[in-house]
Write a protein that holds these residues in place. Structure first.
Motif, PDB file in Angstrom:
ATOM      1  N   ARG A 174       0.794  -1.221   0.000  1.00 40.82           N
ATOM      2  CA  ARG A 174       0.000   0.000   0.000  1.00 40.82           C
ATOM      3  C   ARG A 174       0.834   1.281   0.000  1.00 40.82           C
ATOM      4  O   ARG A 174       0.493   2.247  -0.687  1.00 40.82           O
ATOM      5  CB  ARG A 174      -1.026   0.023   1.112  1.00 40.82           C
ATOM      6  N   PRO A 175       1.940   1.335   0.788  1.00 39.25           N
ATOM      7  CA  PRO A 175       2.740   2.564   0.778  1.00 39.25           C
ATOM      8  C   PRO A 175       3.250   2.937  -0.622  1.00 39.25           C
ATOM      9  O   PRO A 175       3.330   4.121  -0.958  1.00 39.25           O
ATOM     10  CB  PRO A 175       3.911   2.225   1.711  1.00 39.25           C
ATOM     11  N   TYR A 177       1.765   2.258  -3.447  1.00 38.83           N
ATOM     12  CA  TYR A 177       0.613   2.771  -4.162  1.00 38.83           C
ATOM     13  C   TYR A 177       0.276   4.187  -3.693  1.00 38.83           C
ATOM     14  O   TYR A 177      -0.008   5.089  -4.495  1.00 38.83           O
ATOM     15  CB  TYR A 177      -0.598   1.858  -3.953  1.00 38.83           C
ATOM     16  N   ARG A 178       0.338   4.365  -2.385  1.00 31.72           N
ATOM     17  CA  ARG A 178       0.018   5.644  -1.777  1.00 31.72           C
ATOM     18  C   ARG A 178       0.861   6.771  -2.421  1.00 31.72           C
ATOM     19  O   ARG A 178       0.330   7.819  -2.790  1.00 31.72           O
ATOM     20  CB  ARG A 178       0.310   5.532  -0.278  1.00 31.72           C
ATOM     21  N   GLU A 179       2.150   6.488  -2.547  1.00 32.91           N
ATOM     22  CA  GLU A 179       3.072   7.430  -3.190  1.00 32.91           C
ATOM     23  C   GLU A 179       2.628   7.770  -4.603  1.00 32.91           C
ATOM     24  O   GLU A 179       2.577   8.937  -4.991  1.00 32.91           O
ATOM     25  CB  GLU A 179       4.470   6.794  -3.278  1.00 32.91           C
ATOM     26  N   GLN A 182      -0.514   9.806  -4.590  1.00 29.51           N
ATOM     27  CA  GLN A 182      -0.229  11.164  -4.132  1.00 29.51           C
ATOM     28  C   GLN A 182       0.371  12.001  -5.263  1.00 29.51           C
ATOM     29  O   GLN A 182      -0.038  13.142  -5.485  1.00 29.51           O
ATOM     30  CB  GLN A 182       0.752  11.100  -2.962  1.00 29.51           C
ATOM     31  N   ASN A 201      -4.185  11.460   3.726  1.00 29.90           N
ATOM     32  CA  ASN A 201      -4.802  10.167   3.439  1.00 29.90           C
ATOM     33  C   ASN A 201      -5.327  10.141   2.006  1.00 29.90           C
ATOM     34  O   ASN A 201      -6.526  10.260   1.758  1.00 29.90           O
ATOM     35  CB  ASN A 201      -5.944   9.915   4.434  1.00 29.90           C
ATOM     36  N   PRO A 202      -4.393   9.976   1.051  1.00 22.65           N
ATOM     37  CA  PRO A 202      -4.768  10.109  -0.362  1.00 22.65           C
ATOM     38  C   PRO A 202      -5.848   9.120  -0.812  1.00 22.65           C
ATOM     39  O   PRO A 202      -6.642   9.444  -1.684  1.00 22.65           O
ATOM     40  CB  PRO A 202      -3.452   9.856  -1.104  1.00 22.65           C
ATOM     41  N   LEU A 203      -5.898   7.937  -0.209  1.00 26.17           N
ATOM     42  CA  LEU A 203      -6.900   6.957  -0.643  1.00 26.17           C
ATOM     43  C   LEU A 203      -8.319   7.488  -0.450  1.00 26.17           C
ATOM     44  O   LEU A 203      -9.227   7.154  -1.189  1.00 26.17           O
ATOM     45  CB  LEU A 203      -6.738   5.626   0.105  1.00 26.17           C
ATOM     46  N   LEU A 223      -5.057   0.557  -7.195  1.00 28.12           N
ATOM     47  CA  LEU A 223      -4.363  -0.303  -6.248  1.00 28.12           C
ATOM     48  C   LEU A 223      -4.112  -1.702  -6.800  1.00 28.12           C
ATOM     49  O   LEU A 223      -3.095  -2.323  -6.526  1.00 28.12           O
ATOM     50  CB  LEU A 223      -5.175  -0.396  -4.958  1.00 28.12           C
ATOM     51  N   ASP A 260      -9.807   4.297   8.537  1.00 27.95           N
ATOM     52  CA  ASP A 260      -8.404   4.087   8.188  1.00 27.95           C
ATOM     53  C   ASP A 260      -7.913   2.665   8.383  1.00 27.95           C
ATOM     54  O   ASP A 260      -6.842   2.314   7.926  1.00 27.95           O
ATOM     55  CB  ASP A 260      -7.513   5.012   9.030  1.00 27.95           C
TER      56      ASP A 260
END
Ligand code: ATP
Ligand code: MG
Length: 420
Positions: A174-175, A177-179, A182, A201-203, A223, A260
Protein backbone atom coordinates in the motif's frame (compact mmCIF):
# COMPACT_ATOMS: atom_id res chain seq x y z
CA UNK A 1 -48.41 17.46 21.40
CA UNK A 2 -45.57 18.14 23.76
CA UNK A 3 -43.22 21.06 23.30
CA UNK A 4 -40.38 18.61 22.75
CA UNK A 5 -39.42 16.98 19.49
CA UNK A 6 -36.91 14.27 18.65
CA UNK A 7 -33.49 15.91 18.18
CA UNK A 8 -32.47 16.92 14.66
CA UNK A 9 -31.32 13.98 12.57
CA UNK A 10 -33.10 11.41 14.75
CA UNK A 11 -36.45 9.71 14.57
CA UNK A 12 -38.50 7.41 16.73
CA UNK A 13 -39.36 3.85 15.88
CA UNK A 14 -43.06 3.40 16.47
CA UNK A 15 -45.46 0.55 15.96
CA UNK A 16 -46.36 -0.84 13.54
CA UNK A 17 -43.22 0.17 11.55
CA UNK A 18 -40.89 -0.62 14.44
CA UNK A 19 -41.66 -4.32 13.87
CA UNK A 20 -39.77 -4.06 10.56
CA UNK A 21 -36.64 -2.91 12.37
CA UNK A 22 -36.81 -5.83 14.76
CA UNK A 23 -37.31 -8.21 11.84
CA UNK A 24 -34.33 -6.74 9.96
CA UNK A 25 -32.07 -7.01 13.00
CA UNK A 26 -33.22 -10.58 13.50
CA UNK A 27 -32.69 -11.49 9.83
CA UNK A 28 -29.13 -10.16 9.89
CA UNK A 29 -28.32 -11.82 13.20
CA UNK A 30 -29.75 -15.24 12.34
CA UNK A 31 -27.07 -16.36 9.84
CA UNK A 32 -24.35 -15.12 12.21
CA UNK A 33 -25.74 -17.07 15.15
CA UNK A 34 -25.84 -20.10 12.93
CA UNK A 35 -22.18 -19.69 11.99
CA UNK A 36 -20.40 -19.61 15.31
CA UNK A 37 -20.64 -15.89 16.07
CA UNK A 38 -21.28 -15.07 19.75
CA UNK A 39 -23.21 -12.00 20.87
CA UNK A 40 -21.26 -9.06 22.29
CA UNK A 41 -22.51 -5.82 23.77
CA UNK A 42 -20.25 -2.90 24.57
CA UNK A 43 -21.01 0.55 26.07
CA UNK A 44 -22.60 3.29 23.99
CA UNK A 45 -19.59 5.50 24.67
CA UNK A 46 -15.85 4.94 24.84
CA UNK A 47 -12.70 6.84 25.54
CA UNK A 48 -12.44 9.30 22.63
CA UNK A 49 -8.87 8.19 21.95
CA UNK A 50 -10.03 4.70 21.00
CA UNK A 51 -11.84 6.10 17.99
CA UNK A 52 -9.22 8.72 17.19
CA UNK A 53 -6.58 6.00 16.95
CA UNK A 54 -8.79 3.19 15.78
CA UNK A 55 -10.96 4.86 13.16
CA UNK A 56 -8.24 7.34 12.16
CA UNK A 57 -7.40 10.95 13.02
CA UNK A 58 -7.93 12.19 9.51
CA UNK A 59 -11.25 10.49 8.81
CA UNK A 60 -14.52 12.41 8.52
CA UNK A 61 -15.88 10.31 11.36
CA UNK A 62 -13.24 11.55 13.78
CA UNK A 63 -12.73 15.09 12.53
CA UNK A 64 -16.36 16.06 11.94
CA UNK A 65 -18.88 13.46 12.96
CA UNK A 66 -17.98 12.34 16.45
CA UNK A 67 -20.03 13.33 19.48
CA UNK A 68 -17.09 13.91 21.82
CA UNK A 69 -17.49 15.42 25.25
CA UNK A 70 -15.80 15.82 28.58
CA UNK A 71 -17.51 14.35 31.64
CA UNK A 72 -17.85 16.14 34.97
CA UNK A 73 -15.01 13.89 36.13
CA UNK A 74 -12.77 15.12 33.32
CA UNK A 75 -12.87 12.01 31.14
CA UNK A 76 -12.81 12.57 27.39
CA UNK A 77 -15.46 10.30 25.93
CA UNK A 78 -17.30 9.93 22.63
CA UNK A 79 -20.60 8.35 21.70
CA UNK A 80 -19.64 5.40 19.54
CA UNK A 81 -19.69 6.26 15.82
CA UNK A 82 -19.06 2.64 14.77
CA UNK A 83 -18.66 -0.77 16.32
CA UNK A 84 -15.39 -2.36 15.29
CA UNK A 85 -12.99 -0.40 17.52
CA UNK A 86 -15.19 -1.03 20.59
CA UNK A 87 -15.56 -4.74 19.89
CA UNK A 88 -11.83 -5.18 19.40
CA UNK A 89 -11.12 -3.14 22.52
CA UNK A 90 -13.49 -5.36 24.53
CA UNK A 91 -12.05 -8.58 23.11
CA UNK A 92 -8.50 -7.47 23.94
CA UNK A 93 -9.49 -6.29 27.40
CA UNK A 94 -11.09 -9.66 28.20
CA UNK A 95 -8.18 -11.56 26.59
CA UNK A 96 -10.59 -13.43 24.33
CA UNK A 97 -7.74 -13.79 21.86
CA UNK A 98 -5.66 -15.72 24.38
CA UNK A 99 -8.05 -18.60 24.83
CA UNK A 100 -6.26 -20.39 22.00
CA UNK A 101 -9.40 -20.47 19.96
CA UNK A 102 -8.94 -18.12 17.04
CA UNK A 103 -10.69 -16.54 15.31
CA UNK A 104 -12.89 -15.01 17.99
CA UNK A 105 -16.19 -14.52 16.16
CA UNK A 106 -18.57 -11.91 17.54
CA UNK A 107 -21.75 -10.18 16.44
CA UNK A 108 -23.47 -7.09 17.82
CA UNK A 109 -26.48 -4.88 17.32
CA UNK A 110 -27.01 -1.37 18.55
CA UNK A 111 -27.17 2.41 18.18
CA UNK A 112 -24.42 4.54 16.65
CA UNK A 113 -24.02 8.29 16.59
CA UNK A 114 -22.54 10.62 14.02
CA UNK A 115 -22.93 14.34 13.74
CA UNK A 116 -23.84 14.36 10.05
CA UNK A 117 -25.95 16.55 7.82
CA UNK A 118 -29.32 14.81 8.12
CA UNK A 119 -30.84 13.51 4.90
CA UNK A 120 -32.97 10.57 3.93
CA UNK A 121 -30.92 7.52 4.97
CA UNK A 122 -28.37 9.61 6.85
CA UNK A 123 -29.14 10.27 10.49
CA UNK A 124 -27.34 11.34 13.62
CA UNK A 125 -28.56 8.31 15.46
CA UNK A 126 -28.78 5.09 13.49
CA UNK A 127 -28.61 1.41 14.05
CA UNK A 128 -26.29 -1.32 12.83
CA UNK A 129 -25.87 -5.03 13.15
CA UNK A 130 -22.25 -6.04 12.82
CA UNK A 131 -19.91 -9.01 12.87
CA UNK A 132 -16.21 -9.28 13.59
CA UNK A 133 -13.91 -12.29 13.21
CA UNK A 134 -10.76 -11.54 15.18
CA UNK A 135 -7.34 -13.15 14.99
CA UNK A 136 -7.17 -15.13 11.77
CA UNK A 137 -5.79 -14.44 8.33
CA UNK A 138 -7.77 -16.75 6.11
CA UNK A 139 -9.51 -15.83 2.87
CA UNK A 140 -12.31 -18.24 3.80
CA UNK A 141 -13.15 -15.98 6.73
CA UNK A 142 -13.50 -12.93 4.49
CA UNK A 143 -15.60 -15.03 2.14
CA UNK A 144 -17.76 -16.31 4.99
CA UNK A 145 -18.68 -12.80 6.07
CA UNK A 146 -19.56 -11.67 2.56
CA UNK A 147 -21.67 -14.80 2.04
CA UNK A 148 -23.48 -14.33 5.37
CA UNK A 149 -24.38 -10.73 4.60
CA UNK A 150 -25.68 -11.79 1.20
CA UNK A 151 -27.72 -14.52 2.90
CA UNK A 152 -29.14 -12.01 5.39
CA UNK A 153 -30.26 -9.58 2.68
CA UNK A 154 -31.72 -12.38 0.57
CA UNK A 155 -33.61 -13.85 3.51
CA UNK A 156 -35.31 -10.48 3.83
CA UNK A 157 -36.33 -10.65 0.19
CA UNK A 158 -33.97 -7.92 -1.02
CA UNK A 159 -32.88 -8.33 -4.64
CA UNK A 160 -31.59 -5.03 -5.99
CA UNK A 161 -28.41 -4.83 -4.00
CA UNK A 162 -24.88 -5.23 -5.31
CA UNK A 163 -21.70 -6.31 -3.61
CA UNK A 164 -18.63 -4.23 -4.47
CA UNK A 165 -15.27 -5.83 -3.75
CA UNK A 166 -11.72 -4.55 -3.70
CA UNK A 167 -8.39 -5.15 -2.03
CA UNK A 168 -6.59 -2.30 -0.31
CA UNK A 169 -3.28 -4.13 -0.09
CA UNK A 170 -1.19 -4.41 3.05
CA UNK A 171 1.71 -2.67 4.72
CA UNK A 172 4.07 -3.96 2.00
CA UNK A 173 2.32 -2.76 -1.11
CA UNK A 174 0.00 0.00 0.00
CA UNK A 175 2.74 2.56 0.78
CA UNK A 176 4.08 2.20 -2.77
CA UNK A 177 0.61 2.77 -4.16
CA UNK A 178 0.02 5.64 -1.78
CA UNK A 179 3.07 7.43 -3.19
CA UNK A 180 1.94 6.90 -6.75
CA UNK A 181 -1.55 8.14 -5.98
CA UNK A 182 -0.23 11.16 -4.13
CA UNK A 183 1.96 12.12 -7.07
CA UNK A 184 -1.07 11.84 -9.34
CA UNK A 185 -3.34 13.87 -7.02
CA UNK A 186 -0.82 16.70 -6.67
CA UNK A 187 -1.18 17.32 -10.39
CA UNK A 188 -4.97 17.80 -10.23
CA UNK A 189 -7.04 20.92 -9.83
CA UNK A 190 -8.29 20.36 -6.27
CA UNK A 191 -9.42 22.70 -3.52
CA UNK A 192 -7.19 23.26 -0.50
CA UNK A 193 -9.07 20.87 1.78
CA UNK A 194 -8.86 18.07 -0.71
CA UNK A 195 -5.17 18.71 -1.37
CA UNK A 196 -4.55 18.53 2.36
CA UNK A 197 -6.46 15.27 2.48
CA UNK A 198 -4.34 13.99 -0.40
CA UNK A 199 -1.27 14.54 1.79
CA UNK A 200 -2.68 12.91 4.92
CA UNK A 201 -4.80 10.17 3.44
CA UNK A 202 -4.77 10.11 -0.36
CA UNK A 203 -6.90 6.96 -0.64
CA UNK A 204 -9.78 8.83 0.90
CA UNK A 205 -9.83 11.24 -2.07
CA UNK A 206 -10.91 8.33 -4.26
CA UNK A 207 -14.07 8.18 -2.15
CA UNK A 208 -14.90 11.86 -2.70
CA UNK A 209 -18.50 11.94 -3.86
CA UNK A 210 -18.26 15.27 -5.72
CA UNK A 211 -18.56 15.18 -9.49
CA UNK A 212 -15.81 17.83 -9.88
CA UNK A 213 -13.39 15.53 -8.09
CA UNK A 214 -14.59 12.24 -9.54
CA UNK A 215 -14.20 13.40 -13.13
CA UNK A 216 -10.51 14.13 -12.54
CA UNK A 217 -9.87 10.68 -11.13
CA UNK A 218 -10.33 8.79 -14.39
CA UNK A 219 -6.62 8.25 -14.91
CA UNK A 220 -5.74 7.66 -11.26
CA UNK A 221 -3.41 4.75 -10.57
CA UNK A 222 -5.32 1.72 -9.27
CA UNK A 223 -4.36 -0.30 -6.25
CA UNK A 224 -4.88 -3.57 -8.05
CA UNK A 225 -1.91 -2.77 -10.27
CA UNK A 226 0.25 -2.34 -7.17
CA UNK A 227 -0.82 -5.32 -5.04
CA UNK A 228 2.07 -7.49 -3.86
CA UNK A 229 1.97 -11.20 -4.72
CA UNK A 230 0.69 -12.20 -1.28
CA UNK A 231 -2.18 -9.71 -1.43
CA UNK A 232 -2.99 -10.69 -4.99
CA UNK A 233 -3.15 -14.39 -4.11
CA UNK A 234 -5.21 -13.68 -1.00
CA UNK A 235 -7.69 -11.57 -2.93
CA UNK A 236 -7.96 -14.12 -5.69
CA UNK A 237 -8.88 -16.80 -3.17
CA UNK A 238 -11.56 -14.61 -1.56
CA UNK A 239 -13.03 -14.00 -5.01
CA UNK A 240 -13.00 -17.71 -5.84
CA UNK A 241 -14.64 -18.76 -2.56
CA UNK A 242 -17.38 -16.14 -2.84
CA UNK A 243 -18.00 -17.09 -6.47
CA UNK A 244 -18.13 -20.80 -5.60
CA UNK A 245 -20.85 -19.98 -3.07
CA UNK A 246 -22.93 -18.55 -5.90
CA UNK A 247 -22.68 -15.01 -4.56
CA UNK A 248 -22.33 -12.42 -7.29
CA UNK A 249 -20.07 -9.41 -6.74
CA UNK A 250 -18.50 -6.62 -8.78
CA UNK A 251 -14.83 -5.79 -8.68
CA UNK A 252 -14.58 -2.11 -7.81
CA UNK A 253 -10.92 -1.05 -8.04
CA UNK A 254 -11.73 2.42 -6.64
CA UNK A 255 -13.59 1.22 -3.56
CA UNK A 256 -12.11 2.59 -0.36
CA UNK A 257 -13.91 3.06 2.91
CA UNK A 258 -14.19 5.96 5.30
CA UNK A 259 -12.19 4.33 8.05
CA UNK A 260 -8.40 4.09 8.19
CA UNK A 261 -8.08 0.59 9.54
CA UNK A 262 -8.93 -1.43 6.45
CA UNK A 263 -6.32 -3.62 4.72
CA UNK A 264 -6.70 -6.16 1.93
CA UNK A 265 -10.33 -7.25 1.46
CA UNK A 266 -12.77 -4.34 1.39
CA UNK A 267 -16.40 -4.53 0.38
CA UNK A 268 -19.57 -2.56 0.34
CA UNK A 269 -23.20 -3.50 -0.17
CA UNK A 270 -25.06 -0.91 -2.18
CA UNK A 271 -28.72 -0.69 -3.02
CA UNK A 272 -29.81 1.01 -6.20
CA UNK A 273 -33.13 2.29 -4.86
CA UNK A 274 -31.69 4.61 -2.22
CA UNK A 275 -30.37 7.59 -4.18
CA UNK A 276 -27.13 9.01 -2.86
CA UNK A 277 -27.23 7.16 0.50
CA UNK A 278 -26.78 3.93 -1.40
CA UNK A 279 -24.50 1.99 0.97
CA UNK A 280 -26.54 -0.39 3.08
CA UNK A 281 -23.50 -1.98 4.64
CA UNK A 282 -19.77 -2.33 4.42
CA UNK A 283 -16.74 -3.94 5.86
CA UNK A 284 -13.42 -5.54 5.28
CA UNK A 285 -10.19 -6.75 6.75
CA UNK A 286 -8.41 -4.69 9.38
CA UNK A 287 -5.14 -6.47 10.06
CA UNK A 288 -3.46 -3.46 11.65
CA UNK A 289 -6.20 -2.20 13.97
CA UNK A 290 -5.29 -4.25 17.03
CA UNK A 291 -1.75 -2.86 17.05
CA UNK A 292 -3.10 0.65 16.44
CA UNK A 293 -5.01 0.44 19.72
CA UNK A 294 -2.16 -1.12 21.68
CA UNK A 295 -2.87 -4.82 21.20
CA UNK A 296 -0.87 -7.63 19.60
CA UNK A 297 -1.01 -8.34 15.88
CA UNK A 298 -4.46 -9.79 15.27
CA UNK A 299 -5.51 -9.95 11.65
CA UNK A 300 -9.28 -9.60 11.57
CA UNK A 301 -12.23 -9.01 9.29
CA UNK A 302 -15.75 -7.71 9.83
CA UNK A 303 -18.75 -5.82 8.55
CA UNK A 304 -21.54 -3.60 9.73
CA UNK A 305 -24.92 -3.42 8.04
CA UNK A 306 -27.12 -0.37 8.51
CA UNK A 307 -30.56 -1.28 9.78
CA UNK A 308 -32.19 2.05 8.86
CA UNK A 309 -31.04 1.90 5.24
CA UNK A 310 -31.92 -1.78 4.96
CA UNK A 311 -35.49 -0.89 5.96
CA UNK A 312 -35.49 1.90 3.35
CA UNK A 313 -34.17 -0.57 0.77
CA UNK A 314 -37.01 -2.98 1.56
CA UNK A 315 -39.49 -0.15 1.11
CA UNK A 316 -37.81 0.91 -2.14
CA UNK A 317 -38.24 -2.63 -3.48
CA UNK A 318 -41.78 -2.86 -2.17
CA UNK A 319 -40.91 -5.91 -0.08
CA UNK A 320 -43.55 -6.65 2.54
CA UNK A 321 -42.03 -8.65 5.37
CA UNK A 322 -44.13 -11.50 6.66
CA UNK A 323 -44.52 -10.22 10.18
CA UNK A 324 -46.42 -12.50 12.51
CA UNK A 325 -49.63 -10.97 13.90
CA UNK A 326 -48.80 -9.63 17.32
CA UNK A 327 -52.11 -10.59 18.93
CA UNK A 328 -53.97 -13.85 18.27
CA UNK A 329 -56.83 -13.46 20.71
CA UNK A 330 -58.58 -10.33 21.94
CA UNK A 331 -60.81 -10.54 25.00
CA UNK A 332 -63.93 -8.40 25.38
CA UNK A 333 -65.61 -8.48 28.81
CA UNK A 334 -69.10 -7.10 29.34
CA UNK A 335 -69.49 -6.12 32.99
CA UNK A 336 -67.38 -6.32 36.14
CA UNK A 337 -67.70 -10.02 36.84
CA UNK A 338 -66.82 -10.79 33.19
CA UNK A 339 -63.78 -8.55 33.53
CA UNK A 340 -62.37 -10.61 36.37
CA UNK A 341 -63.08 -13.95 34.74
CA UNK A 342 -61.83 -12.98 31.30
CA UNK A 343 -58.72 -11.24 32.58
CA UNK A 344 -57.77 -14.50 34.32
CA UNK A 345 -58.36 -16.36 31.02
CA UNK A 346 -56.10 -13.93 29.17
CA UNK A 347 -53.35 -14.56 31.71
CA UNK A 348 -53.82 -18.32 31.28
CA UNK A 349 -53.69 -18.02 27.48
CA UNK A 350 -50.49 -16.02 27.68
CA UNK A 351 -48.90 -18.59 29.98
CA UNK A 352 -49.77 -21.19 27.36
CA UNK A 353 -47.98 -19.22 24.69
CA UNK A 354 -51.03 -17.67 23.01
CA UNK A 355 -50.56 -13.97 22.28
CA UNK A 356 -53.61 -12.37 23.87
CA UNK A 357 -54.82 -8.87 24.61
CA UNK A 358 -57.72 -7.39 26.54
CA UNK A 359 -60.19 -4.54 26.15
CA UNK A 360 -58.89 -2.27 28.88
CA UNK A 361 -60.55 0.87 30.11
CA UNK A 362 -64.12 -0.42 30.60
CA UNK A 363 -65.12 0.00 26.95
CA UNK A 364 -68.61 -0.77 25.72
CA UNK A 365 -69.16 -3.65 23.28
CA UNK A 366 -68.90 -1.53 20.14
CA UNK A 367 -65.66 0.23 21.06
CA UNK A 368 -64.20 -3.02 22.39
CA UNK A 369 -64.95 -4.87 19.14
CA UNK A 370 -63.31 -2.04 17.23
CA UNK A 371 -60.21 -2.48 19.38
CA UNK A 372 -60.33 -6.23 18.71
CA UNK A 373 -60.40 -5.50 14.98
CA UNK A 374 -57.51 -3.08 15.15
CA UNK A 375 -55.40 -5.55 17.11
CA UNK A 376 -55.33 -7.88 14.12
CA UNK A 377 -56.38 -10.78 16.37
CA UNK A 378 -57.74 -13.88 14.64
CA UNK A 379 -60.24 -14.51 17.44
CA UNK A 380 -62.24 -12.45 19.89
CA UNK A 381 -63.52 -13.80 23.18
CA UNK A 382 -66.72 -12.11 24.33
CA UNK A 383 -68.08 -12.73 27.80
CA UNK A 384 -71.42 -11.41 29.11
CA UNK A 385 -73.47 -12.12 32.23
CA UNK A 386 -75.56 -14.84 30.65
CA UNK A 387 -72.39 -16.58 29.38
CA UNK A 388 -71.04 -16.63 32.92
CA UNK A 389 -74.27 -18.23 34.17
CA UNK A 390 -74.02 -20.89 31.47
CA UNK A 391 -70.28 -21.46 31.99
CA UNK A 392 -69.41 -20.55 28.39
CA UNK A 393 -67.58 -17.84 26.49
CA UNK A 394 -68.39 -16.62 22.96
CA UNK A 395 -65.57 -17.39 20.53
CA UNK A 396 -65.73 -15.16 17.47
CA UNK A 397 -63.71 -15.88 14.35
CA UNK A 398 -62.74 -12.38 13.20
CA UNK A 399 -62.25 -13.49 9.61
CA UNK A 400 -65.49 -15.39 9.00
CA UNK A 401 -67.54 -13.55 11.63
CA UNK A 402 -68.74 -16.93 12.86
CA UNK A 403 -69.48 -17.13 16.58
CA UNK A 404 -69.71 -20.21 18.80
CA UNK A 405 -70.18 -20.75 22.52
CA UNK A 406 -67.31 -22.74 24.04
CA UNK A 407 -67.16 -24.08 27.59
CA UNK A 408 -65.08 -21.85 29.87
CA UNK A 409 -62.89 -24.79 30.84
CA UNK A 410 -62.32 -25.84 27.24
CA UNK A 411 -61.53 -22.46 25.70
CA UNK A 412 -57.76 -22.48 26.22
CA UNK A 413 -57.37 -25.92 24.64
CA UNK A 414 -59.81 -24.96 21.85
CA UNK A 415 -57.81 -21.84 20.98
CA UNK A 416 -54.51 -23.67 21.15
CA UNK A 417 -55.75 -26.26 18.69
CA UNK A 418 -57.37 -23.71 16.37
CA UNK A 419 -54.22 -21.56 16.30
CA UNK A 420 -52.11 -24.63 15.56
P1 ATP B 1 -21.60 6.55 3.91
O1 ATP B 1 -20.57 6.37 2.84
O2 ATP B 1 -23.00 6.46 3.40
O3 ATP B 1 -21.34 7.73 4.77
P2 ATP B 1 -20.14 4.95 5.75
O4 ATP B 1 -19.05 4.40 4.90
O5 ATP B 1 -19.85 6.12 6.61
O6 ATP B 1 -21.43 5.25 4.85
P3 ATP B 1 -19.98 2.74 7.58
O7 ATP B 1 -19.22 3.47 8.60
O8 ATP B 1 -19.29 1.72 6.79
O9 ATP B 1 -20.75 3.77 6.62
O10 ATP B 1 -21.27 2.08 8.28
C1 ATP B 1 -21.88 0.91 7.78
C2 ATP B 1 -23.33 1.16 7.42
O11 ATP B 1 -23.98 1.88 8.44
C3 ATP B 1 -23.52 2.01 6.17
O12 ATP B 1 -23.43 1.23 5.03
C4 ATP B 1 -24.92 2.54 6.40
O13 ATP B 1 -25.90 1.59 6.03
C5 ATP B 1 -24.97 2.72 7.88
N1 ATP B 1 -24.72 4.13 8.23
C6 ATP B 1 -23.54 4.77 8.36
N2 ATP B 1 -23.73 6.05 8.69
C7 ATP B 1 -25.08 6.22 8.77
C8 ATP B 1 -25.93 7.33 9.09
N3 ATP B 1 -25.42 8.52 9.42
N4 ATP B 1 -27.27 7.14 9.08
C9 ATP B 1 -27.80 5.95 8.76
N5 ATP B 1 -27.06 4.87 8.47
C10 ATP B 1 -25.72 5.00 8.48
MG1 MG C 1 -20.23 8.14 6.46
Amino acid sequence: MSTFKAPKGTYDLLPPDSAKFLAVREAIAAPLRGSGYGYIETPGFENVELFARGVGESTDIVTKEMYAFETKGGDRLALRPEGTASVLRAALEANLHKTGNLPVKLWYSGSYYRYERPQKGRYRHFSQVGAEAIGAEDPALDAELIILADQAYRSLGLRNFRILLNSLGDKECRPVYREALQTFLRGLDLDEDTLRRAEINPLRVLDDKRESVQKQLGGAPLLRDYLCDACKAYHEEVRELVTAAGVVFEDDPKLVRGLDYYTRTTFEFVHDGLGSQSAVGGGGRYDGLSEMIGGPALPSVGWALGVDRTVLALEAEGVELELPATTSVFAVPLGDEARRVLFAKVTELRKNGVAADFAFGGKGLKAAMKAANRSGARYALVLGERDIEQGVVQLKDMESGEQTAVGMNEIVAELESRLG
